[in-house]
Design an enzyme around this catalytic site. Structure first.
Site, short mmCIF file in Angstrom:
data_model
loop_
_atom_site.label_atom_id
_atom_site.label_comp_id
_atom_site.label_asym_id
_atom_site.label_seq_id
_atom_site.Cartn_x
_atom_site.Cartn_y
_atom_site.Cartn_z
CG ASP A 104 0.87 2.30 3.93
OD1 ASP A 104 -0.17 2.96 4.02
OD2 ASP A 104 1.01 1.17 4.45
CD GLU A 160 -2.86 5.66 9.59
OE1 GLU A 160 -2.44 4.81 10.38
OE2 GLU A 160 -3.76 5.43 8.76
#
Length: 511
Positions: free
Chosen positions: A22, A188
């Site tokens: 991420d 997301e």
């Protein structure tokens, strides 16, 4: 272990062949800074630095311990710090990170090396994830984020909330600005930018292993937003290429950093060229001109000025400094008495702390000192001196994941033995299977694991540092919960008295 810089003006992906999932990044002047998820590990929120987006070094952590402190004194696999965002605003660095069980926090610092402020809860609640702050040209501040279905009971939406100008708290309940249920399941990781009058929200969709990179754009910050898939796997071998950061160079080149899930090796970081066409980003190579790119494997390096040293995040440690290397993390918030370095001796002492009564195996033992797998193939070797006090004291080398294997010295009946432990489905509470390798010849041992393609691990040992004995069979490493497998050190006990035994680790070397 891994050299993304080919030395001829090109680079190869991944630029970080280790589990920095991420990723988000920001440029300040000629410096690039990257942060990533760290979940339950402490210290958390790793910070990496680069001058050219290819050669990265680990320079610190923004979160020495996770809050709430008591909660994270126990191992919380898969919880803690999820996808963060880093921004530079009014001469300060801001990092927003989500804890899916407590809410979205912010920490900031005037210098990238800290000190970082105590985390402030900006938006409390269960299931709030993947935040990104945005300060608009009119001075208003916003926070975009997504939701974790496992906590909130809903996912695949992006919400925008007003923040106070200080960025310390949200001011409203938020507005859904995009719903991905129809075309973009598991939407997301939103980030927010502005360019040429458009608000952009790059966001991943489709799931970690098989998803794609989406771009949303609108002339109004609240939408409606148009959608476009701007990168997917295509004909490449890079599965699920998505979730990351748009950065530009001082010279105006655009680039995109994202991760790829490699199972036991974790979520490694790739760098893609990025172009603009009709005010849409195109990420990777667009061979057919349809506006959707595919990941590159080798490409010309960014134009960022003088050539930089070929470096990677640190791996080996001689333990000759006051603090151990930045690559090391504990499985939970550490206690001061777990370990310390002895600079004069060039060693690190790990105390054989009693394991919690609630543990079934090493999965839930907090005082494991671990680092990420640094490449697809490597050998990790350590030399240690074992000085036990109580029956059951143990110290050694471990490869940790949902399955794990360890090689260790153990004290029993006034004798030091060498044993290997293997635990399948450790995350399910299964019991570790131990194999005796005989009586150790003394208190010194050299322990080694060779990691081969496919995360296959071969353990060996030596009592003189020259002649190694292979242990029959191979162990295949598995990922942890949302993370890759890790390798490292431990010392544990099963009894408690008025003091503890220990292991003095001379060095830990990755080759």
């Amino acid at each position: 272990m891994w050299a993304p810089d080919n030395g001829d003006g090109t680079f190869k992906n991944p630029v970080i062949n280790a589990d920095y999932s991420d990723p988000d990044a920001v440029r300040v002047g000629s410096d690039f800074y990257l942060v990533s998820s760290s979940f339950n590990m402490a210290p958390g929120l790793p910070i990496l630095h680069s001058k050219d987006l290819v050669n990265w070094t680990l320079i610190g952590h923004a979160l020495p311990r996770q809050i709430p402190f008591d909660h994270f004194s126990k191992v919380q696999h898969g919880n803690g710090v999820w996808a963060p965002a880093i921004r530079y605003h009014k001469q300060e660095f801001y990092i927003y990170y989500p804890d899916p069980d407590f809410g979205i926090y912010m920490t900031k610092a005037a210098s990238i090396k800290g000190p970082w402020s105590d985390p402030v809860l900006v938006a409390g609640g269960s299931g709030l994830i993947d935040p990104c702050p945005f300060w608009d040209e009119d001075g208003k501040a916003y926070l975009a984020h997504a939701y974790a279905g496992s906590r909130a009971g809903i996912k695949s939406i992006v919400v925008l909330k007003r923040m106070n100008i200080e960025g310390t708290k949200v001011l409203d309940a938020g507005t859904i600005v995009f719903d991905g249920h129809d075309q973009d399941p598991t939407l997301e990781g939103p980030k927010m930018y502005k360019r040429n009058g458009y608000y952009y929200i790059p966001a991943p969709a489709g799931g970690v292993a098989t998803g794609w990179q989406l771009a949303l754009r609108s002339k109004n910050i609240y939408g409606p937003y148009e959608r476009k898939v701007v990168m997917d796997q295509g004909s490449s071998r890079v599965n699920g290429p998505h979730q990351g950061a748009w950065v530009n160079t001082a010279g105006g080149e655009d680039w995109f950093l994202h991760f790829r899930d490699k199972g036991a090796y974790g979520r490694v970081v790739h760098l893609q060229p990025m172009k603009w066409r009709n005010d849409w980003p195109v990420i990777g190579e667009d061979a057919d001109g349809d506006g959707k790119g595919t990941p590159v494997s080798i490409y010309k390096k960014p134009t960022t000025g003088p050539a930089q040293p070929r470096v990677n995040p640190v791996e080996s440690d001689e333990f000759d400094t006051v603090q151990p290397g930045l690559q090391w993390q504990w499985q939970a918030n550490p206690m001061a008495y777990w370990a310390h370095t002895n600079v004069s001796a060039g060693t690190m002492r790990l105390f054989a702390v009693r394991v919690p009564d609630s543990t079934h195996n090493y999965w839930d033992v907090p005082n494991l000192l671990l680092q990420k797998f640094p490449a697809d193939e490597f050998t990790a070797t350590t030399k240690l001196t074992f000085k036990p006090r109580l029956q059951g004291d143990r110290a050694g080398l471990i490869v940790m994941g949902m399955d794990y294997a360890q090689l260790s010295l153990v004290y029993r009946d006034s004798i030091i033995y060498l044993e290997q432990g293997v635990c399948k489905q450790a995350d399910k509470g299964k019991k570790e299977a131990l194999t005796s390798l005989g009586t150790a010849t003394g208190k010194d041992a050299w322990l080694r694991v060779k990691v081969m393609p496919g995360a296959k691990c071969k353990f060996s040992y030596s009592y003189n540092g020259n002649d190694y004995t292979d242990i029959p069979g191979e162990f295949t490493a598995r990922e942890g919960r949302w993370v890759g497998a890790k390798v490292g050190l431990f010392a544990t006990g099963v009894q408690q008295s008025n003091d503890a035994g220990w292991a003095d680790v001379d060095w830990f070397r990755i080759e």
